[in-house]
Design a protein around this motif. Structure first.
Motif, short mmCIF file in Angstrom:
data_model
loop_
_atom_site.label_atom_id
_atom_site.label_comp_id
_atom_site.label_asym_id
_atom_site.label_seq_id
_atom_site.Cartn_x
_atom_site.Cartn_y
_atom_site.Cartn_z
N LEU A 55 0.81 -1.22 0.00
CA LEU A 55 0.00 0.00 0.00
C LEU A 55 0.85 1.27 0.00
CD1 LEU A 55 -2.83 -1.01 2.50
CD2 LEU A 55 -2.99 -0.81 0.00
N GLU A 56 2.00 1.21 0.65
CA GLU A 56 2.86 2.39 0.74
C GLU A 56 3.87 2.48 -0.41
OE1 GLU A 56 4.48 1.91 4.65
OE2 GLU A 56 2.65 2.60 5.63
N SER A 57 3.86 1.50 -1.29
CA SER A 57 4.82 1.45 -2.39
C SER A 57 4.39 2.35 -3.55
CB SER A 57 4.94 0.01 -2.88
OG SER A 57 5.68 -0.05 -4.05
N ASP A 58 5.37 2.88 -4.26
CA ASP A 58 5.11 3.65 -5.48
C ASP A 58 5.38 2.81 -6.73
OD1 ASP A 58 4.50 5.95 -4.04
OD2 ASP A 58 6.61 6.58 -3.96
N GLU A 59 5.54 1.52 -6.55
CA GLU A 59 5.97 0.68 -7.67
C GLU A 59 4.82 0.22 -8.56
OE1 GLU A 59 7.18 -4.00 -7.08
OE2 GLU A 59 7.82 -2.64 -5.53
N TYR A 60 3.57 0.53 -8.21
CA TYR A 60 2.43 0.07 -9.00
C TYR A 60 1.85 1.23 -9.80
CZ TYR A 60 3.15 -3.73 -5.83
OH TYR A 60 3.75 -4.74 -5.13
N ALA A 61 1.64 0.99 -11.09
CA ALA A 61 1.18 2.05 -11.99
C ALA A 61 -0.31 2.37 -11.82
CB ALA A 61 1.46 1.65 -13.44
N ILE B 211 -3.57 -9.29 -3.43
CA ILE B 211 -4.20 -10.62 -3.36
C ILE B 211 -3.14 -11.72 -3.29
CG2 ILE B 211 -5.58 -12.29 -4.67
CD1 ILE B 211 -7.24 -9.80 -5.63
N LYS B 212 -2.10 -11.61 -4.11
CA LYS B 212 -1.03 -12.60 -4.10
C LYS B 212 -0.28 -12.60 -2.77
CE LYS B 212 -0.18 -12.78 -9.06
NZ LYS B 212 0.79 -12.54 -10.13
N ALA B 213 -0.02 -11.40 -2.23
CA ALA B 213 0.72 -11.31 -0.97
C ALA B 213 -0.09 -11.87 0.20
CB ALA B 213 1.10 -9.85 -0.69
N VAL B 214 -1.38 -11.56 0.25
CA VAL B 214 -2.22 -12.08 1.33
C VAL B 214 -2.36 -13.60 1.21
CG1 VAL B 214 -4.58 -12.09 2.25
CG2 VAL B 214 -3.45 -9.92 1.75
N ALA B 215 -2.55 -14.10 -0.01
CA ALA B 215 -2.64 -15.56 -0.20
C ALA B 215 -1.36 -16.23 0.25
CB ALA B 215 -2.94 -15.87 -1.66
N ASP B 216 -0.21 -15.65 -0.11
CA ASP B 216 1.08 -16.22 0.29
C ASP B 216 1.23 -16.21 1.81
OD1 ASP B 216 3.69 -17.30 -0.38
OD2 ASP B 216 4.50 -15.38 0.29
N ALA B 217 0.80 -15.13 2.46
CA ALA B 217 0.90 -15.04 3.92
C ALA B 217 -0.02 -16.07 4.59
CB ALA B 217 0.54 -13.63 4.40
N ALA C 230 -4.36 0.92 -9.88
CA ALA C 230 -5.04 0.18 -8.81
C ALA C 230 -5.14 -1.31 -9.12
CB ALA C 230 -6.44 0.76 -8.57
N ASP C 231 -5.29 -1.68 -10.38
CA ASP C 231 -5.38 -3.10 -10.74
C ASP C 231 -4.09 -3.85 -10.40
OD1 ASP C 231 -7.95 -2.84 -11.66
OD2 ASP C 231 -7.41 -2.81 -13.79
N GLN C 232 -2.96 -3.24 -10.74
CA GLN C 232 -1.67 -3.88 -10.41
C GLN C 232 -1.50 -4.02 -8.91
OE1 GLN C 232 1.46 -1.63 -12.24
NE2 GLN C 232 1.09 -2.47 -14.28
N MET C 233 -1.88 -2.98 -8.16
CA MET C 233 -1.75 -3.04 -6.71
C MET C 233 -2.68 -4.09 -6.12
SD MET C 233 -2.07 -0.06 -3.83
CE MET C 233 -0.52 0.72 -4.20
N ALA C 234 -3.91 -4.16 -6.65
CA ALA C 234 -4.88 -5.15 -6.16
C ALA C 234 -4.37 -6.57 -6.39
CB ALA C 234 -6.23 -4.94 -6.83
#
Length: 139
Positions: A17-23, A33-39, A25-29
């Motif tokens: 959420l604090e990253s500037d690396e996503y162009a 989802i991948k990060a939460v699933a991995d956790a 909202a779709d990329q961030m979403a």
């Protein structure tokens, strides 16, 4: 399912959420989802098996539940008249991490294996049993 977020899970989400690396909202979403699933893949869960009679050979499995207490409460609330047992469902992520290693809190920073893969060396963890290059567990 009642889910209490853990510190490392919250941190993974905050980092995205604090990253500037996503162009957009779709990329961030997608990353969230991948990060939460991995956790969540790194968590142990609980399952419940139910059957209608003690002598019935077939169990109906339900789950996952975030805790054994939640599993038992659910059975007590909705499973009146059934035979029920709980079982711990060990994390599939930890199984893979035992063999391949993972950059995860509580894992060795050198070899990426869990602390349980490191032999006891006095009062601390020593060398890794599966990685000869790792001589001492590093948090």
């Amino acid at each position: 399912m009642r889910l209490t977020p853990r510190k490392e899970e919250i941190q993974v989400v905050k980092d995205i959420l604090e990253s500037d690396e996503y162009a957009n909202a779709d990329q961030m979403a997608k990353a969230l989802i991948k990060a939460v699933a991995d956790a969540l893949w790194m968590r142990d869960w609980y399952g419940v098996g139910t059957k209608f009679r003690e002598d019935d050979p077939f169990w109906l499995p339900y789950g996952p539940f975030a805790s054994e207490s939640e599993a038992l409460q659910t059975v007590n609330k909705y499973g009146s008249g059934v035979v029920a047992r709980t079982t711990k469902l060990y994390s599939p992520g930890r199984l893979v991490a035992f063999h391949e290693g993972k950059d995860w809190p509580g894992y060795c920073r050198t070899c990426k294996h869990d602390a349980t893969w490191h032999m006891q060396d006095g009062s601390s963890r020593g060398k890794c049993v599966s990685c000869p290059a790792c001589k001492k567990f590093k948090k």
